[in-house]
Design a protein around this motif. Structure first.
Motif, mmCIF file in Angstrom:
data_model
loop_
_atom_site.group_PDB
_atom_site.id
_atom_site.type_symbol
_atom_site.label_atom_id
_atom_site.label_comp_id
_atom_site.label_asym_id
_atom_site.label_seq_id
_atom_site.Cartn_x
_atom_site.Cartn_y
_atom_site.Cartn_z
ATOM 1 N N GLU A 224 38.303 33.857 37.909
ATOM 2 C CA GLU A 224 39.001 34.937 38.536
ATOM 3 C C GLU A 224 37.992 36.237 38.702
ATOM 4 O O GLU A 224 37.555 36.230 37.496
ATOM 5 C CB GLU A 224 40.013 35.638 39.374
ATOM 6 N N ARG A 225 37.476 36.684 39.794
ATOM 7 C CA ARG A 225 36.676 37.808 39.214
ATOM 8 C C ARG A 225 37.424 39.557 40.696
ATOM 9 O O ARG A 225 37.497 38.529 42.051
ATOM 10 C CB ARG A 225 35.265 38.423 39.712
ATOM 11 N N VAL B 120 37.649 27.894 46.344
ATOM 12 C CA VAL B 120 38.156 28.658 45.868
ATOM 13 C C VAL B 120 38.964 30.062 46.799
ATOM 14 O O VAL B 120 39.938 29.646 48.094
ATOM 15 C CB VAL B 120 37.035 30.049 46.384
ATOM 16 N N SER B 121 39.445 30.669 46.120
ATOM 17 C CA SER B 121 40.777 31.916 47.197
ATOM 18 C C SER B 121 40.470 32.779 46.875
ATOM 19 O O SER B 121 39.788 33.928 46.214
ATOM 20 C CB SER B 121 41.763 31.531 45.773
ATOM 21 N N HIS B 122 40.597 33.341 48.526
ATOM 22 C CA HIS B 122 40.784 34.526 48.126
ATOM 23 C C HIS B 122 41.968 35.918 49.048
ATOM 24 O O HIS B 122 42.771 34.932 49.017
ATOM 25 C CB HIS B 122 39.377 34.898 50.163
ATOM 26 N N ALA B 123 41.829 36.682 48.568
ATOM 27 C CA ALA B 123 43.105 37.160 48.970
ATOM 28 C C ALA B 123 42.670 38.758 49.819
ATOM 29 O O ALA B 123 41.916 39.892 49.411
ATOM 30 C CB ALA B 123 44.339 37.733 47.459
ATOM 31 N N ALA B 124 43.685 39.409 49.842
ATOM 32 C CA ALA B 124 44.016 40.604 50.302
ATOM 33 C C ALA B 124 43.472 41.818 49.548
ATOM 34 O O ALA B 124 43.914 41.534 47.200
ATOM 35 C CB ALA B 124 45.555 40.917 50.790
ATOM 36 N N PRO B 125 43.090 42.445 49.696
ATOM 37 C CA PRO B 125 42.303 43.719 49.473
ATOM 38 C C PRO B 125 44.225 44.399 47.429
ATOM 39 O O PRO B 125 45.293 44.630 48.685
ATOM 40 C CB PRO B 125 42.542 45.120 49.675
ATOM 41 N N LEU B 126 43.263 45.358 46.768
ATOM 42 C CA LEU B 126 44.640 45.334 45.976
ATOM 43 C C LEU B 126 44.277 46.929 46.007
ATOM 44 O O LEU B 126 44.434 47.642 46.556
ATOM 45 C CB LEU B 126 43.957 45.795 44.156
ATOM 46 N N PRO B 127 46.389 47.004 46.274
ATOM 47 C CA PRO B 127 47.063 48.532 47.071
ATOM 48 C C PRO B 127 46.591 49.862 46.131
ATOM 49 O O PRO B 127 47.796 50.729 45.025
ATOM 50 C CB PRO B 127 48.091 48.050 46.907
ATOM 51 N N ILE B 128 45.080 49.644 45.432
ATOM 52 C CA ILE B 128 45.019 50.933 44.566
ATOM 53 C C ILE B 128 43.793 51.057 44.984
ATOM 54 O O ILE B 128 42.302 50.259 45.178
ATOM 55 C CB ILE B 128 44.905 50.151 43.124
ATOM 56 N N ARG B 129 43.091 52.441 43.838
ATOM 57 C CA ARG B 129 42.134 53.430 44.716
ATOM 58 C C ARG B 129 40.984 52.974 43.263
ATOM 59 O O ARG B 129 41.846 52.982 41.840
ATOM 60 C CB ARG B 129 42.318 54.979 44.309
ATOM 61 N N ASP C 129 33.559 54.481 47.884
ATOM 62 C CA ASP C 129 33.026 53.162 48.654
ATOM 63 C C ASP C 129 33.820 51.685 47.988
ATOM 64 O O ASP C 129 32.620 50.758 47.982
ATOM 65 C CB ASP C 129 31.741 53.231 49.367
ATOM 66 N N PHE C 130 34.551 51.685 47.202
ATOM 67 C CA PHE C 130 34.952 50.628 46.362
ATOM 68 C C PHE C 130 36.755 50.199 46.520
ATOM 69 O O PHE C 130 37.285 50.887 45.980
ATOM 70 C CB PHE C 130 34.500 50.443 44.791
ATOM 71 N N VAL C 131 37.042 49.182 47.401
ATOM 72 C CA VAL C 131 38.314 48.646 47.386
ATOM 73 C C VAL C 131 37.926 47.066 46.269
ATOM 74 O O VAL C 131 37.778 46.018 47.456
ATOM 75 C CB VAL C 131 38.675 48.613 49.216
ATOM 76 N N PRO C 132 38.604 47.310 45.674
ATOM 77 C CA PRO C 132 39.284 45.873 44.841
ATOM 78 C C PRO C 132 40.401 44.798 45.700
ATOM 79 O O PRO C 132 40.901 44.949 46.006
ATOM 80 C CB PRO C 132 39.686 46.550 43.499
ATOM 81 N N CYS C 133 39.280 43.815 45.662
ATOM 82 C CA CYS C 133 39.874 42.796 45.866
ATOM 83 C C CYS C 133 39.468 41.337 45.342
ATOM 84 O O CYS C 133 38.662 41.558 44.040
ATOM 85 C CB CYS C 133 39.517 42.597 46.498
ATOM 86 N N PHE C 134 40.427 40.499 44.493
ATOM 87 C CA PHE C 134 40.096 39.515 43.900
ATOM 88 C C PHE C 134 39.999 38.153 44.623
ATOM 89 O O PHE C 134 40.090 38.121 45.365
ATOM 90 C CB PHE C 134 41.258 39.110 42.828
ATOM 91 N N LEU C 135 38.605 37.676 43.832
ATOM 92 C CA LEU C 135 38.176 36.219 44.278
ATOM 93 C C LEU C 135 38.179 35.205 43.049
ATOM 94 O O LEU C 135 38.020 35.355 42.020
ATOM 95 C CB LEU C 135 36.650 36.823 44.342
ATOM 96 N N GLY C 136 39.655 34.200 43.069
ATOM 97 C CA GLY C 136 39.813 33.374 42.136
ATOM 98 C C GLY C 136 39.058 31.571 42.785
ATOM 99 O O GLY C 136 38.697 31.800 43.586
ATOM 100 N N ALA C 137 38.962 30.661 41.913
ATOM 101 C CA ALA C 137 38.885 29.832 42.429
ATOM 102 C C ALA C 137 39.434 28.557 41.471
ATOM 103 O O ALA C 137 39.137 28.924 39.903
ATOM 104 C CB ALA C 137 37.666 29.467 41.709
ATOM 105 N N THR C 138 39.527 27.456 41.302
ATOM 106 C CA THR C 138 40.674 26.892 40.401
ATOM 107 C C THR C 138 38.825 25.140 40.832
ATOM 108 O O THR C 138 38.917 25.517 41.227
ATOM 109 C CB THR C 138 41.992 26.208 41.674
ATOM 110 N N TYR C 139 38.704 25.197 39.747
ATOM 111 C CA TYR C 139 38.020 23.792 39.987
ATOM 112 C C TYR C 139 38.288 23.335 38.947
ATOM 113 O O TYR C 139 38.890 23.252 37.905
ATOM 114 C CB TYR C 139 36.724 25.140 38.400
#
Lengths: 86, 375
Positions: B191-192, B329-338, B343-353
């Motif tokens: 993930e990243r 690829v897995s998409h998820a909700a933005p992280l509730p952190i600053r 202007d950067f809202v972190p969010c995880f993008l993952g992949a099972t391969y």
């Protein structure tokens, strides 16, 4: 026409409530996708309700912000389709 | 009408065969003579063909399973709405005086642990699971490291009131998908973090430009995945036995949740579609899923996939690989952190391969291509 608008407005408010969002201040010319009241699934649910409520099916190409973006637009579209069908 | 495809008898001495290859999936339409599966005895490999046309309603056995001669391998019906009957027991074979017999479950255990059948002491007329287990425990050498059978830990506890019912076709599909990853693929996860705001702005701009009602963000991310699969063909591939199967088109599977059911709708030939065409094709399938009018062929044949649990507020999840794919690829909700960055809202993008095909760096490259919207 007013009855159409009331039914559509109430449905948007009901769908938003399921997302724990208060949309009771929705105005008839507010652009619904831009208001953040409904997610994609709720917009699909709104369209399916609309088809069932007004008794006609829509082509995907017809579902644009111009014809469905506001309560006013949705009511006018229903009116024109129902008039054309008479 | 629903009819079963039965395990054939290939020689007089073998009452069970191994399912070596399954060529169809649930929901797939088959024609008379289509290849359904391949079964193997100790001496031969034989293909099983459809004796009628129809839809595959259910699979009664998974890849590698030991199936009794005369038992049902899969069910075929005229439409996907038909109810699958309870599989009849395979006819009992008469034991031969000079030949060791084992129950099907015992046979599966024997094969799993690669045990010499002749070495197992047993009482009664055939070797049972308890006989094999007792033998395994008494063996001086440590047990093999092969994976345990998927059903081994699924025994319902005794003394607990319970109701037993057949799995629905949907549940069977879930079991089949999960089992494929467990038994076949070497599923690994990477993930990243990406900037959700960047994609949000791009999708909003795209929606305004094309007057869209539905949020196109996930569809556009899926289209970016399709483009990545075109550029990296190994991502759009699978392994079948000793063969590498590289798909010639990209069929994008996308999970749609409706009334607590998950559908994997498939946009076929997605690599031939531009972003707007792709968004419309996916929206059309989503609408059909909600209406319950999806055709069977619209839910099978995915070669790569994307799934999102953002709607559920999930910030990361590890998805299961659909059978025959190398990546989801897995998409998820933005992280509730600053973020420290404006202007950067972190969010995880993952992949099972499937690590048999891709290594972590390649999977990360795919995520890198989806992490930012197109220029």
């Amino acid at each position: 026409m007013d009855a159409y608008k009331t039914a559509i407005r109430n449905k948007v408010i009901e769908l938003a409530r399921k997302l724990k969002i208060d949309a009771s201040d929705l105005k008839d010319d507010d652009v619904i996708p831009e208001m953040g009241y409904l997610d994609s699934a709720s917009i699909i649910a709104l369209i399916l309700w609309y088809e069932e409520h007004f008794g006609f099916e829509l082509d995907l190409g017809e579902i644009t912000v111009d014809s469905f973006g506001t309560v006013n637009a949705m009511a006018a579209f229903a009116q024109s389709r129902l008039n054309a069908g008479q | 009408m629903v009819s079963g495809v039965f395990t054939p008898r290939l020689n007089a001495n073998e009452d069970a065969l191994t399912l070596r290859r399954i060529n169809v999936s649930i929901g797939q339409k088959v024609a008379l003579g289509d290849l359904l599966c391949e079964v193997e005895t100790t001496k031969s490999l034989v293909t099983v063909e459809a004796d009628r046309e129809g839809y595959v309603l259910a699979l009664e056995a998974g890849l590698g399973a030991t199936v009794g001669v005369g038992s049902v391998i899969l069910w075929i019906g005229d439409s996907m709405d038909e109810r699958v009957p309870v599989a009849p027991e395979a006819p009992a074979a008469a034991p031969k005086a000079d030949m060791r017999q084992a129950t099907l479950k015992a046979m599966a255990l024997i094969r799993e642990h690669d045990v010499d059948m002749d070495a197992i002491p047993f009482t009664g007329d055939r070797i049972g699971v308890a006989d094999v287990q007792k033998y395994l425990e008494s063996r001086p050498s440590p047990p093999t490291t092969s994976r345990p059978a998927a059903t081994a830990s699924l025994i319902a506890p005794s003394g607990v009131r319970a109701r037993r019912s057949s799995l629905t076709p949907f549940q069977k599909t879930m079991v089949r998908n999960v089992s494929w990853q467990y038994r076949e693929a070497c599923a690994t996860y990477v993930e990243r973090v990406y900037n959700h705001l960047e994609w949000r702005k791009y999708a909003d701009s795209f929606a305004r430009q094309h007057r869209l009602m539905m949020d196109p963000m996930l569809a556009l991310m899926s289209h970016a995945l399709v483009r990545a699969a075109v550029e990296m063909p190994l991502v759009n591939a699978t392994i079948d036995g000793d063969d590498l199967v590289t798909y010639e088109t990209v069929n994008l599977g996308f999970t749609v949740e409706h009334e607590n059911l998950l559908y994997l709708v498939v946009v076929r030939d997605a690599d031939a579609l531009d972003p707007l065409e792709f968004v419309r094709a996916l929206n059309s399938l989503q609408m059909k899923a909600f209406k319950g009018t999806l055709r069977p062929e619209e839910t099978v044949g995915g070669t790569i996939a994307l799934t999102s649990l953002a709607k559920r507020g999930v910030s990361r999840h590890v998805p299961i690989l659909p059978p025959g794919t190398a990546m989801i690829v897995s998409h998820a909700a933005p992280l509730p952190i600053r973020s420290m960055e404006p202007d950067f809202v972190p969010c995880f993008l993952g992949a099972t391969y499937d690590h048999r095909l891709l290594h972590g760096s390649q999977a990360a490259q795919v995520l890198g291509r989806i992490a930012s919207p197109p220029d």
